[in-house]
Design a protein around this motif. Sequence first.
Motif, mmCIF file in Angstrom:
data_model
loop_
_atom_site.group_PDB
_atom_site.id
_atom_site.type_symbol
_atom_site.label_atom_id
_atom_site.label_comp_id
_atom_site.label_asym_id
_atom_site.label_seq_id
_atom_site.Cartn_x
_atom_site.Cartn_y
_atom_site.Cartn_z
ATOM 1 N N GLU A 1 5.253 -5.763 0.371
ATOM 2 C CA GLU A 1 5.721 -5.453 -0.975
ATOM 3 C C GLU A 1 4.587 -5.582 -1.987
ATOM 4 O O GLU A 1 3.716 -6.436 -1.849
ATOM 5 C CB GLU A 1 6.839 -6.425 -1.379
ATOM 6 N N GLU A 2 4.627 -4.738 -2.998
ATOM 7 C CA GLU A 2 3.633 -4.823 -4.059
ATOM 8 C C GLU A 2 3.776 -6.152 -4.787
ATOM 9 O O GLU A 2 4.882 -6.616 -5.051
ATOM 10 C CB GLU A 2 3.811 -3.657 -5.038
ATOM 11 N N GLY A 3 2.656 -6.793 -5.059
ATOM 12 C CA GLY A 3 2.663 -8.078 -5.740
ATOM 13 C C GLY A 3 2.726 -9.275 -4.792
ATOM 14 O O GLY A 3 2.657 -10.409 -5.225
ATOM 15 N N ARG A 4 2.889 -9.018 -3.495
ATOM 16 C CA ARG A 4 2.946 -10.107 -2.513
ATOM 17 C C ARG A 4 1.766 -10.048 -1.547
ATOM 18 O O ARG A 4 1.857 -10.481 -0.398
ATOM 19 C CB ARG A 4 4.250 -10.034 -1.719
ATOM 20 N N GLY A 5 0.643 -9.549 -2.007
ATOM 21 C CA GLY A 5 -0.516 -9.367 -1.144
ATOM 22 C C GLY A 5 -1.019 -10.653 -0.529
ATOM 23 O O GLY A 5 -1.210 -10.746 0.684
ATOM 24 N N VAL A 6 -1.227 -11.671 -1.367
ATOM 25 C CA VAL A 6 -1.742 -12.939 -0.859
ATOM 26 C C VAL A 6 -0.742 -13.571 0.104
ATOM 27 O O VAL A 6 -1.113 -14.079 1.158
ATOM 28 C CB VAL A 6 -2.084 -13.892 -2.028
ATOM 29 N N ARG A 7 0.527 -13.526 -0.221
ATOM 30 C CA ARG A 7 1.561 -14.096 0.658
ATOM 31 C C ARG A 7 1.563 -13.394 2.019
ATOM 32 O O ARG A 7 1.688 -14.025 3.063
ATOM 33 C CB ARG A 7 2.935 -13.983 -0.012
ATOM 34 N N ASN A 8 1.431 -12.058 2.002
ATOM 35 C CA ASN A 8 1.377 -11.318 3.261
ATOM 36 C C ASN A 8 0.157 -11.703 4.086
ATOM 37 O O ASN A 8 0.243 -11.858 5.305
ATOM 38 C CB ASN A 8 1.355 -9.807 2.995
#
Length: 152
Positions: free
Chosen positions: A32-39
């Motif tokens: 999802e956009e905005g969850r780059g670091v979490r991914n």
Amino acid sequence: MQVLRLKKKMGNASNASSETELRGALAWMVGEEGRGVRNIIEMVAMTRFDCMVGSSAGMRMALSQALHHCAHRSAFGARLNEQPLMQNVLADLALESEAAMTLSMRGARWTTARSATKTCWCAWLPPWASTGSASAPPATPTKPWNASVAAA
């Protein structure tokens, strides 16, 4: 590709990393956009989990080879696996191998769980376990012991 900056590394200057920018490159969204670091954190956790399992498998293979070697090699009038000190060494290797595999399998269970416990365990377990198993001393000697030299 443009290198934005080289990162400062403590104690590991020979393996430096950098921040890069890829302009005009073809790419697909991984999450999802905005969850780059979490991914990325989740992907790194799975890579570390893979290291845990691989290290556990390597430990088991080393144990298997040590058991086979000691069952077929004799010194001081008995098979190596019948010598009290060697039995202690083999027992230690077996215990560490089993502990590593148990930790890996529990990690697998926690990785597939859907709970706050999963978040807690998956945050600290893979880095701790992969570092511990990867930096452990070799399970088998790098040079075979020569009984004829010891007997001389």
